[in-house]
Structures are given as structure tokens and as C-alpha cells.
Design a protein around this motif. Structure first.
Motif, PDB file in Angstrom:
ATOM      1  N   PRO A  87      -5.946   0.072  -1.095  1.00 24.26           N
ATOM      2  CA  PRO A  87      -5.026  -0.724  -1.921  1.00 24.26           C
ATOM      3  C   PRO A  87      -5.630  -2.043  -2.381  1.00 24.26           C
TER       4      PRO A  87
ATOM      5  N   PHE B 163      -1.221   8.271  -3.453  1.00 25.70           N
ATOM      6  CA  PHE B 163      -2.443   8.727  -2.793  1.00 25.70           C
ATOM      7  C   PHE B 163      -3.430   9.175  -3.877  1.00 25.70           C
ATOM      8  N   PRO B 164      -4.700   8.878  -3.789  1.00 28.89           N
ATOM      9  CA  PRO B 164      -5.413   8.153  -2.731  1.00 28.89           C
ATOM     10  C   PRO B 164      -5.556   6.658  -2.975  1.00 28.89           C
ATOM     11  N   LEU B 165      -4.895   6.130  -4.000  1.00 28.11           N
ATOM     12  CA  LEU B 165      -5.043   4.693  -4.250  1.00 28.11           C
ATOM     13  C   LEU B 165      -4.542   3.890  -3.064  1.00 28.11           C
ATOM     14  N   ASN B 166      -3.609   4.466  -2.297  1.00 21.90           N
ATOM     15  CA  ASN B 166      -3.082   3.745  -1.140  1.00 21.90           C
ATOM     16  C   ASN B 166      -4.081   3.666   0.015  1.00 21.90           C
ATOM     17  N   LEU B 167      -5.156   4.431  -0.069  1.00 21.23           N
ATOM     18  CA  LEU B 167      -6.177   4.318   0.975  1.00 21.23           C
ATOM     19  C   LEU B 167      -7.047   3.090   0.785  1.00 21.23           C
TER      20      LEU B 167
ATOM     21  N   ALA C  85       0.833  -1.212   0.000  1.00 21.67           N
ATOM     22  CA  ALA C  85       0.000   0.000   0.000  1.00 21.67           C
ATOM     23  C   ALA C  85       0.863   1.257   0.000  1.00 21.67           C
TER      24      ALA C  85
ATOM     25  N   PHE D 129       1.728   2.590  -3.415  1.00 23.48           N
ATOM     26  CA  PHE D 129       0.700   3.154  -4.296  1.00 23.48           C
ATOM     27  C   PHE D 129       0.606   4.648  -4.074  1.00 23.48           C
TER      28      PHE D 129
END
Lengths: 339, 249
Positions: free
Chosen positions: A67, A61-65, A56, A59
């Protein structure tokens, strides 16, 4: 007739997808097809929490929110084929992984299903569990042989550092014997790794520890993944050992995946240096391309672009580039695998 | 987008010469009325000292939302939705060039930051406003990258006052103090070590609040945020919001 949508990203990457619906790169005026021999399908829920956190964090942000959503989009067979399309790669090879304590599990069945879904685009490497080898080893070898009998399953994936078994432990040599008997090359992760829970001692990462197995199994092809790269300190690592082994043993091949990524080679100097060393040593005919994708959206194409740049800087000829990007793979795995 | 639509939008935001509808309204209004008074009826609100010189009696909520500042005796609430940011905010003018705010900010319902704030109006010209804002809050994020800690944000806003629109630029610097726990499991036992680190988020929002009426406004903006910079890359976002306000004294 309108142009396929994937021509646009190919063009942006400086890549030229081949005519007649093919894929590839335009290298020094020569069109070269591309086979990516190192791709990881997966199931987010089968990844240990520490590794989920690690992934995560890579990735944006915001894809890491979320994952899990991002990963499921790119880790499915359909997602990976989409990444191949975006990157101009014709054929990809999916790896099964059994490393429940580190990077997680991607089963042989998952890989087989992906290959069955896209038989013209995907091939598969099977793997096996080694964490209860004394009692379950025989059964695991049987399961591995069954998996390798499935259509499109062309090799075996091992990662001693991730799976926590020594490279020189003869208890596991039965895997190489099986590979040689079936004519299925073995891919081995070499070098360190930044994943949580990795065994970083030399016996798990240094390809020198593979020499007894390589010497004892001349009929088995050993593909040294990552060329012993040090992913912790972003240094070239055990490249010279890989070169030495390739000179010494005709059954050793080399694979440069992941080490040239932006994260692993921040200066952008290591990847061309490594490719140049291999060319200087006359070992380009042992080099097989892989990316270690999909990792994150766009990575497969980005890594190919970085490879093309590194080859140019390492003064690879068009013939050298063809050998790396697809020729050597076809030589090792057979022409049918490269179609 | 057609030329007609572009022209009509330009008329809406910039207050171009009155068209047939405006002409009709003007014809029914007393000869001494300004066009603003003829178009937007005074909602029995007292004049605000912050609108003097603008040719209007009461400043619309849209202009105050763009500046992040409410004049003395005024209040407003707003909510916005977009990708990835959602938010809600209430602000209250307390006089002396200050207003207070309560704000809730969220990204994909996984990252939350409730905060209270104080806004100071630094420059108040008929067409331009600059304000500074300090927000103190608590950040908490759930999921794979869970984190929590005290948070402070400094904001600088530049807002323009057009007739029925308020373009604005907001620059923010958001800081969070995070505690990291490292657990070492060794043969001799388990050791837990704590350490602190900071998370910095740079923020730029470029948008416009359109005045639907004096009490209502619509906010459209692009959000360029760099969360946990420089460790993490970020994808730009956008939001649409609604603001509503009035007077409390």
C-alpha cells in the motif's frame, strides 16, 4: 491531432471533458466545470500504523500488499493531478491535516509545495496542531496565519473527531476569529468516521455542537463537511442538523464528500436522498462539491460519476448541478480560485 | 501479429501437417516411424502407462504439469514468475493414480504459502485429464495486512492433451484460519481477546503449457484470484513458468 488520453476515461465514466482543454461534466446537455474541494495529499510514513492497516484494507489485491507504493503514487501532488485528469476535474483543493493519533499528518508545507507545483490546478487548506493547545496554541495560530499567507492557500481544515477537541470548546475559537479576520473559510469534518482512534462522542461529531462557534463568528464561513454523515453505520446521521444550521446562519455551507462512496453508501440510496433533501430545503446554493479523494486510484472520477447520478436521481436542474460542482465554490472563494 | 506467426504457432501447438523441416526429418526416418518419434527422440526413457493410446511412447513433462499430476515413476519441478504471483513446485508420481507435490506460492514477496499436496487423477482419457488436489500448508503475509495461519486448498484441474501443448483450467478454493487479537485498553486495565476468522480465496488459472521437449515445458497463464473474498476486490494477474522433469524409477 490526437485526442488527449484522459478523454478516454472521461468518456467511459459518461463524463465529457470540456472543449479547449477544459474539464467538466455534461449534465442534462450543459457542460459544467468541476472543482473538487476535498483532497488529501500525504506521506505514507506519516500515517499511524493502525490507519495504514485501515487504508491498506481498502485497496484491491495485490495493491494492498504494497500500500505504501500505491499510496505514494496517488497521494503526491502529481498523483492527485493525475486523478483529477482521469476524473475530468479541473481544480482540486488539498487539505493539510494534523491528526497524529488517527489519520496522520499532512503538513502545511506539503500542501504549499503541491499548490506551488500546480498553481493552476491545485489550491490548499492549511491546518494546525491542537494537541498541546494550552501551551502551544498561540504559536500554532501564528503558524496557521503564516501558512494562509502563502499563494493558493484559501482556507482552514479542521476535524474535531480526528484531532480530538470538542466542537463547542471556546478555547479554540481563536481559529474561527483568525479565519474571519483573514477571510478564509473553515472546513469542518462532521459526523462519525470509521478510522481507528476517532473520538466518536457527539461533542466531536455532531454539528449541533458547532452552533456556539458559528453564532459567535458571523464573519467566518463554516463549511460542514460530510453533512454529519454516520460512516460507521452508513446512515444519514445528522443531516437535519446541518440543514437547520444552514437555514439559521448565512455563513454555513454544506459539503457532501465521501458519504456517497460505494463503501459509505452501499445501497446507493443515501446520497440521492441527501441531495434531494437539500434541494427541497432550498439550500443548493450552499452546497460545495468535494470527493474526499484520492483514497485509491480512480476514486476521484468515480465519486464524481456517483454525484452526477445522485443529482439526476434527486432531480437537480443543470443550474443546481453547476452550483454544486463549481458555482458555489467560486462564489465563496472568489472567481480567481476557480480559474 | 502476422498471419505467418499465427500459423506457425498453430502448427506448434496443434501439430498441423509437416512443413519442409518436418518433411526432411520424416524422409530420414524409417518408413514405419510415427511423426512423433521422428521429431522427438526417445530419451532412453521407459514408456509410461499413462500415455498409452496417445501414439507417443513417453508423455512430455508439459502434459503432466498441466494436469498437476506425475505418472508412476516420474518427477518434475517448476518455477513461475508473474504479477502478482510467483511460485515453485515439485511433484512426484507414486503410482496408484496418485502423485505428491511440494509447493511454494508467493504474491509480491509479501504473501507466502508453502504447502504439501496429494493429487489424484480422476479422469485419464487420451485427450482429456481431470485431477483433484488437496494441499495443506501455512499462510503468512507480512506488511500492513499481516496475517498467518494454517491453510488448505482444494484444486480441480482440467487439462487437454494436444500434440505439443496442454491447455488447462485450474479452479481452486483456498481457506485459511486466522486468529484475531483485540486489545482493549481501559482505565481498569488492558484486556486481550482472541477470536478466529476465515480467509477464503477463490482461484482460477487459465493457461497452456507448451512442450519444448519431453523434459522441458513453458507455462503461460492468466491468474484470476479473489483473495480474502468478498471483503477485498482483486486485480487479475498472469505468470510465465518453466517446468522440467524426468524419471526416478
Amino acid at each position: 491531432m490526437s485526442r488527449p488520453w484522459w478523454l478516454i476515461p472521461c468518456a467511459l465514466l459518461g463524463l465529457t471533458c470540456g472543449e479547449g482543454g477544459g474539464y467538466g461534466v455534461d449534465y442534462d446537455g450543459t457542460w459544467i466545470p468541476v472543482i473538487d474541494m476535498h483532497l488529501h495529499p500525504g506521506d505514507w510514513d506519516a500515517i499511524p500504523p493502525e490507519t495504514q492497516t485501515f487504508l491498506a484494507s481498502r485497496f484491491p489485491f495485490p495493491l494492498n500488499l504494497r500500500p505504501d507504493r500505491t499510496a505514494d503514487q496517488v497521494l503526491s501532488a502529481t498523483g492527485i493531478v493525475g486523478e483529477l485528469d482521469r476524473g475530468g476535474v479541473h481544480v482540486g483543493v488539498l487539505f493539510a491535516v494534523y491528526a497524529p493519533r488517527t489519520v496522520g499528518v499532512a503538513t502545511n508545507e506539503l500542501v504549499e509545495a503541491g499548490v506551488a507545483e500546480y498553481p493552476k490546478r491545485l489550491l490548499g487548506f492549511a491546518s494546525l496542531r491542537v494537541d498541546d493547545w494550552a501551551s502551544a496554541g498561540e504559536g500554532e495560530l501564528d503558524r496557521l496565519e503564516e501558512a494562509l499567507a502563502e499563494p493558493g492557500m484559501v482556507g482552514i481544515k479542521l476535524a474535531h473527531a480526528h484531532m480530538h477537541f470538542r466542537m463547542d470548546d471556546p478555547s479554540y475559537f481563536g481559529i474561527y476569529e483568525l479565519a474571519g479576520r483573514l477571510g478564509k473559510p473553515v472546513y469542518l469534518h462532521t459526523g462519525s468516521s470509521s478510522f481507528p482512534g476517532i473520538a466518536l462522542e457527539p461533542a466531536y461529531t455532531d454539528p449541533a455542537y458547532l452552533e456556539p462557534a458559528i453564532a459567535a463568528h458571523p464573519q467566518t464561513i463554516f463549511i460542514l463537511g460530510h453533512l454529519g454523515y454516520d460512516f460507521v453505520d452508513h446512515e444519514i446521521g445528522e443531516l437535519e442538523t446541518c440543514i437547520e444550521l444552514a437555514h439559521k446562519y448565512g455563513n454555513v455551507y454544506l459539503e457532501p464528500s465521501a458519504l456517497g462512496s460505494e463503501g459509505a453508501d452501499p445501497s446507493g440510496e443515501n446520497y440521492p436522498t441527501i441531495l434531494r433533501r437539500i434541494r427541497e430545503e432550498g439550500l443548493v446554493d450552499r452546497l460545495i462539491y468535494g470527493s474526499d479523494g484520492p483514497q485509491s486510484p480512480g476514486f476521484v472520477g468515480e465519486y464524481l460519476e456517483r454525484t452526477v447520478t445522485a443529482m439526476e436521481r434527486a432531480e437537480y436542474s443543470a443550474d443546481d448541478a453547476r452550483a454544486l460542482l463549481s458555482g458555489n465554490f467560486i462564489k465563496v472563494f472568489g472567481a480567481e480560485a476557480g480559474q | 501479429m502476422s498471419v505467418a506467426v499465427i500459423l506457425s504457432l498453430g502448427t506448434f501447438f496443434l501439430g498441423a501437417p509437416a512443413g519442409p523441416a518436418d518433411a526432411a526429418a520424416s524422409a530420414s526416418a524409417p518408413a514405419t516411424s510415427t511423426p512423433e518419434v521422428a521429431e522427438v527422440p526417445d530419451e532412453e526413457a521407459p514408456p509410461s502407462p499413462h500415455t498409452r493410446g496417445l501414439g507417443v511412447d513417453v508423455e512430455s513433462v508439459a502434459h503432466q504439469a498441466a494436469a498437476g499430476f506425475s505418472g508412476d515413476g516420474r518427477w518434475q519441478v517448476g518455477a513461475s514468475a508473474g504479477y502478482p504471483w510467483w511460485g515453485a513446485r515439485a511433484q512426484l508420481g507414486v503410482g496408484h493414480g496418485l502423485s505428491t507435490a511440494v509447493e511454494l506460492q508467493s504474491a509480491l514477496a509479501r504473501r507466502w504459502r508453502p504447502a504439501i499436496g496429494l493429487t489424484s487423477l480422476w479422469l485419464d482419457r487420451p485427450r482429456v485429464r481431470i485431477s483433484g488436489e488437496l494441499l495443506l500448508g501455512w499462510l503468512f503475509q507480512v506488511g500492513e495486512l499481516a496475517r498467518r495461519g494454517p491453510n488448505a486448498e482444494l484444486r480441480l484441474r482440467l487439462a487437454l492433451r494436444l500434440r505439443r501443448a496442454a491447455p488447462y483450467l485450474m479452479l481452486g478454493s483456498q481457506h485459511t484460519l486466522l486468529a484475531s487479537r483485540t486489545t482493549i485498553e481501559a482505565a481498569s486495565g488492558t484486556t486481550v481477546r482472541w477470536s478466529a476468522r476465515g480467509e477464503w480465496t477463490g482461484w482460477a488459472t487459465l493457461g497452456v503449457v507448451a512442450a519444448v521437449s519431453r523434459k522441458w515445458g513453458i507455462d503461460l497463464a492468466a491468474d484470476l484470484t479473489w483473495v480474502d473474498a468478498p471483503a477485498t476486490a482483486a486485480i487479475p494477474g498472469a505468470h510465465i513458468g518453466l517446468v522440467y522433469g524426468g524419471f526416478w524409477r
